[in-house]
Motif scaffolding. Sequence first.
Motif, mmCIF file in Angstrom:
data_model
loop_
_atom_site.group_PDB
_atom_site.id
_atom_site.type_symbol
_atom_site.label_atom_id
_atom_site.label_comp_id
_atom_site.label_asym_id
_atom_site.label_seq_id
_atom_site.Cartn_x
_atom_site.Cartn_y
_atom_site.Cartn_z
ATOM 1 N N TRP A 262 -37.813 -7.325 21.455
ATOM 2 C CA TRP A 262 -37.617 -8.274 22.547
ATOM 3 C C TRP A 262 -38.022 -9.676 22.114
ATOM 4 C CZ3 TRP A 262 -35.176 -5.883 26.443
ATOM 5 C CH2 TRP A 262 -35.367 -4.511 26.601
ATOM 6 N N ASP A 263 -37.248 -10.649 22.521
ATOM 7 C CA ASP A 263 -37.550 -12.059 22.235
ATOM 8 C C ASP A 263 -38.075 -12.694 23.517
ATOM 9 O OD1 ASP A 263 -37.645 -14.728 21.621
ATOM 10 O OD2 ASP A 263 -35.520 -14.920 21.078
ATOM 11 N N ALA A 264 -39.336 -13.058 23.519
ATOM 12 C CA ALA A 264 -39.966 -13.602 24.733
ATOM 13 C C ALA A 264 -39.308 -14.891 25.198
ATOM 14 C CB ALA A 264 -41.458 -13.851 24.478
ATOM 15 N N ALA A 265 -38.614 -15.585 24.284
ATOM 16 C CA ALA A 265 -37.976 -16.855 24.649
ATOM 17 C C ALA A 265 -36.565 -16.665 25.208
ATOM 18 C CB ALA A 265 -37.919 -17.769 23.433
ATOM 19 N N SER A 266 -36.046 -15.451 25.165
ATOM 20 C CA SER A 266 -34.663 -15.215 25.598
ATOM 21 C C SER A 266 -34.531 -15.344 27.110
ATOM 22 C CB SER A 266 -34.196 -13.820 25.171
ATOM 23 O OG SER A 266 -32.918 -13.549 25.698
ATOM 24 N N THR A 267 -33.499 -16.024 27.532
ATOM 25 C CA THR A 267 -33.197 -16.102 28.971
ATOM 26 C C THR A 267 -32.026 -15.185 29.332
ATOM 27 O OG1 THR A 267 -31.814 -18.052 28.536
ATOM 28 C CG2 THR A 267 -34.095 -18.445 29.231
ATOM 29 N N TYR A 268 -31.582 -14.370 28.377
ATOM 30 C CA TYR A 268 -30.497 -13.411 28.623
ATOM 31 C C TYR A 268 -30.990 -11.963 28.656
ATOM 32 C CZ TYR A 268 -26.598 -16.709 28.167
ATOM 33 O OH TYR A 268 -25.688 -17.721 28.379
ATOM 34 N N ILE A 269 -31.867 -11.619 27.714
ATOM 35 C CA ILE A 269 -32.302 -10.236 27.556
ATOM 36 C C ILE A 269 -33.823 -10.185 27.660
ATOM 37 C CG2 ILE A 269 -32.306 -8.211 26.047
ATOM 38 C CD1 ILE A 269 -29.502 -9.008 26.959
ATOM 39 N N LYS A 270 -34.332 -9.379 28.590
ATOM 40 C CA LYS A 270 -35.781 -9.317 28.809
ATOM 41 C C LYS A 270 -36.186 -7.895 29.168
ATOM 42 C CE LYS A 270 -39.312 -11.144 31.998
ATOM 43 N NZ LYS A 270 -39.480 -9.936 32.832
ATOM 44 N N ASN A 271 -37.351 -7.480 28.681
ATOM 45 C CA ASN A 271 -37.883 -6.164 29.017
ATOM 46 C C ASN A 271 -38.254 -6.154 30.502
ATOM 47 O OD1 ASN A 271 -39.044 -3.651 29.049
ATOM 48 N ND2 ASN A 271 -40.390 -4.012 27.294
ATOM 49 N N PRO A 272 -37.585 -5.351 31.328
ATOM 50 C CA PRO A 272 -37.822 -5.398 32.782
ATOM 51 C C PRO A 272 -39.164 -4.783 33.154
ATOM 52 C CG PRO A 272 -36.303 -3.621 32.246
ATOM 53 C CD PRO A 272 -36.556 -4.355 30.953
ATOM 54 N N PRO A 273 -39.673 -5.126 34.334
ATOM 55 C CA PRO A 273 -41.022 -4.706 34.718
ATOM 56 C C PRO A 273 -41.098 -3.334 35.398
ATOM 57 C CG PRO A 273 -40.158 -6.223 36.362
ATOM 58 C CD PRO A 273 -39.105 -6.097 35.292
ATOM 59 N N TYR A 274 -39.977 -2.608 35.482
ATOM 60 C CA TYR A 274 -39.966 -1.377 36.277
ATOM 61 C C TYR A 274 -41.000 -0.355 35.812
ATOM 62 C CZ TYR A 274 -35.281 -3.384 36.750
ATOM 63 O OH TYR A 274 -34.229 -4.246 36.899
ATOM 64 N N PHE A 275 -41.287 -0.336 34.508
ATOM 65 C CA PHE A 275 -42.154 0.714 33.974
ATOM 66 C C PHE A 275 -43.554 0.198 33.629
ATOM 67 C CE2 PHE A 275 -37.728 1.431 32.371
ATOM 68 C CZ PHE A 275 -37.367 2.358 33.337
ATOM 69 N N ASP A 276 -43.843 -1.033 34.054
ATOM 70 C CA ASP A 276 -45.177 -1.580 33.797
ATOM 71 C C ASP A 276 -46.237 -0.694 34.448
ATOM 72 O OD1 ASP A 276 -43.908 -3.626 32.532
ATOM 73 O OD2 ASP A 276 -44.412 -5.186 34.002
ATOM 74 N N ASN A 277 -47.291 -0.383 33.708
ATOM 75 C CA ASN A 277 -48.441 0.383 34.215
ATOM 76 C C ASN A 277 -48.056 1.771 34.716
ATOM 77 O OD1 ASN A 277 -50.091 -1.978 33.837
ATOM 78 N ND2 ASN A 277 -49.261 -2.784 35.755
ATOM 79 N N MET A 278 -46.924 2.286 34.256
ATOM 80 C CA MET A 278 -46.489 3.617 34.696
ATOM 81 C C MET A 278 -47.344 4.700 34.022
ATOM 82 S SD MET A 278 -42.697 5.256 34.338
ATOM 83 C CE MET A 278 -42.443 7.023 34.541
ATOM 84 N N THR A 279 -47.698 5.714 34.795
ATOM 85 C CA THR A 279 -48.440 6.868 34.265
ATOM 86 C C THR A 279 -47.634 8.135 34.537
ATOM 87 O OG1 THR A 279 -49.631 7.349 36.319
ATOM 88 C CG2 THR A 279 -50.593 5.669 34.845
ATOM 89 N N MET A 280 -48.155 9.262 34.130
ATOM 90 C CA MET A 280 -47.481 10.546 34.387
ATOM 91 C C MET A 280 -47.711 11.022 35.815
ATOM 92 S SD MET A 280 -45.715 11.432 31.776
ATOM 93 C CE MET A 280 -45.433 13.199 31.940
ATOM 94 N N GLN A 281 -48.551 10.338 36.578
ATOM 95 C CA GLN A 281 -48.869 10.749 37.940
ATOM 96 C C GLN A 281 -47.720 10.433 38.900
ATOM 97 O OE1 GLN A 281 -51.747 12.352 39.010
ATOM 98 N NE2 GLN A 281 -50.670 12.558 40.961
ATOM 99 N N VAL A 282 -47.229 11.449 39.612
ATOM 100 C CA VAL A 282 -46.148 11.259 40.586
ATOM 101 C C VAL A 282 -46.743 10.754 41.898
ATOM 102 C CG1 VAL A 282 -44.258 12.378 41.833
ATOM 103 C CG2 VAL A 282 -44.843 13.106 39.503
#
Length: 920
Positions: free
Chosen positions: A656-676
């Motif tokens: 991932w390029d932090a400076a990119s305004t086209y492609i970015k790692n989305p936040p959906y899985f931030d801090n995700m654990t195995m806990q449902v």
Amino acid sequence: MSFDSFATRAQLAVNGKSYTYFSLPELGKRFDLSKLPYSMKILLENLLRHEDGGMTVGKEHIEAVAQWDAKKEPDTEIAFMPARVVLQDFTGVPCVVDLAAMRDAVAKLGGSAKQINPLIPSELVIDHSVQVDVFGRADALELNGKIEFERNKERYSFLRWGQKALQNFKVVPPNTGIVHQVNLENLARVVMEREVDGALQAFPDTVFGTDSHTTMINGIGVLGWGVGGIEAEAAMLGQPSSMLIPQVVGFKLTGRLPEGTTATDLVLTVTQMLRALGVVGKFVEFYGDGLQHLPLADRATIANMAPEYGATCGIFPIDAEALNYLRLSGRSNEQIALVEAYAKVQGLWHEPGSPHANYSATLELDLGDVKPSLAGPKRPQDRVLLEAVQDNFLVNLEGLTANRKPRRESVERLIGEGGDQPQAEHLAAKPKSKIRIKDQDADLHDGSVVIAAITSCTNTSNPAVMLGAGLLARNAVKLGLKAKPWVKTSLGPGSLVVTDYLKKAGVLADLEKLGFYVVGYGCTTCIGNSGPLPDEVSKGIAENELVVASVLSGNRNFEGRVHPEVKMNYLASPPLVVAYALAGTVDIDLTNDPIGHTADGKDVFLRDIWPSNKEIGDVISATVGPELFAQNYADVFKGDSRWNQIASPEGESFRWDAASTYIKNPPYFDNMTMQVGTIDDVHGARVMGLFGDSITTDHISPAGNIKKDSPAGRYLIERGVQPADFNSYGSRRGNDDVMVRGTFANIRIKNLMLGGEEGGNTLYHGAHGATEKLSIYDAAMRYRADGVPLVVFAGKEYGTGSSRDWAAKGTNLLGVKAVVAESFERIHRSNLVGMGVLPLAFGDGQNAQKLGLDGSETIDITGLADGASKTATVTARKPDGREIRFEAKVLLLTPKEVEYFRHGGILHYVLRQLAARKAA
């Protein structure tokens, strides 16, 4: 472990090969399948093949479909697994972004990046990025292509990484064609073959697509429909799609189309009829003797428009015409033999005069009753007879200009010229703008056609209407007619094949003489990539607030979609697009008024230049052949020099390029654990939007141009991107920071909290009762800082339109926990569930207005019982403490959806499953 409870496994010998298949006739010895619709037979085979003892598919599911009751309301869940997935780049890029993000996330959860791959064939066609920046000149294609690559270099580099890193994933590069046309002409197998457990297996080609018009493939007997990117990703990762066994509406076609009508006229008629009947969530199946007079291209045109008539799909059976098309489009003899043998042995083959199935409801149309038609000015189901277009325009104009005041200076000028006050006010209320364009003086009026575009998959796959447009152009040129100078003309063929047969027929040159030069191979105007209007035209529109029009051969004409300066948009056949470019206005009756004049002043009428059906048919026979398809699809995944020169990273994980305004790692899985998680009640929410009926994904999802003073524009400027380089929202769908800022930002969306004014704004309710008008994004961020969840209230048909996953993703990222609407479009409801946003439906006959809600309330949603309850209690608390309480239906329709929702969304569910498998 493979199950075969009903002993249907059988062998089929074709082309010297032996195929295993699951026999419907064998099952027919246990159940009467003789009256089962074609589409239900495909669902039934899918269940037989995927039976797994009940974990996903059990005996009871097979029995439920085999004993399908045509009149029964859907209430039984089944799991459907498509054979393949087809993507376009606007929706496909975020899919690949999510796969790249999942590779990172699964590794953090203890799995391996290599676990994240499509498990079924997944093909992406780049067709949504080209815009009509340059038009009306011979180098338009080259210049638009150059601009496209400059704008989208980062995205294309990313897709090239995906093509190398991901298994079962292929990319059809730019300048090849429109996804649905490429799917029809090349990618579709009709019958698949695959090695399973060491044996060669044959089964129906079924497909999920990340564009709602995936249904076009139904025209050749392939069951498939549009899904959100979220659902497509799950299918790519081996997850079945939960669905209720549908009702199937039969549409009987008889007779044949009369002289002077086109497949476009037919599909607009079919769309209007099915919308009136109501087929949302249902399958539609076409049958009857009229099929034998309906070329495959016409069938595909009808199938393409299934989202416009509201159905999940609009399918035709496999028959001799389907085989003819496979031959025409250059499929191998071996593939054609497999399709024929499999269809016949499975009872999926249709012969003229065959008895029809039982259907949940039926409609009938004599093709001979079809008349020349358009649809508009803002919905595809609003069909208008050609003879009534002028009246339709005038009626709609009255509504759009009711508040437009005559300009004072115009009134005074007319009085100064000797007019009296009432007459002057009347004349000034019908303004015109004088412009100079292409070295000509011209007048722009209300109704002036400023865009005439032959575009979109619906019609550009159909030789009859494309060659019809070319022949009409030839006839017009012979008589000396020209397109009006203020019309932005464009030709976006659906594939390279189309350009070749237009050239071969000698009519491309005639189209070019009228300004219809090829501008690119993509959806262009139909998805809002119409590019800027000439400055003179834009200024003329603004000067007098003119209500101008576009005429396009597309399938969508929702408000604000085609071009922000164009308020009336009419769908039409390609020949009529050319005709309206010649007329230059929709304020005309083309059935009676002259379309133009010869050099010596003679009237020319539309009937004088319209080609006959025989003339069109003869040209098709002489020009459209298998060799055109063979040469154009020989290296379909290779791409041109521009594509192959793009550098792209290597490796299993994307860098991932932090400076990119086209492609970015989305936040959906931030801090995700195995806990449902659990499905919890919502407390203390605020209303982000209060909307009326027919809020489409075009209103919700970011699309079109990015304005420099919008939240997304400000974000890009802060990162050093100049407005000239903004590109479109669609091209930046791989960057959540851009997209969330454009969610609900459509210039035509009307938030009733602000009295229904247009634009993506809302009222922010702060501490101590203070309110402030803010953009929806800015208000949402304030609420997030305050720790306040959000809800949306809406009317009927919420989320109709394209299957845009960002309409759900953006809603989630804004902090919306629930959407309460009178009714939902199928795909958008599913997408909301997939992103962890709860869809709720008002009780019958209720809506926000009847309940007295105005958006000032604080909202509690209680009684969800961790997804076990089918209803919830919504309590709306007014600023004065008064409470409005009502029951809403919880639209988590299947146990699987409840499970997805507990996980926080479908992708979180898949990630945990894969990580657990690796850990075990």
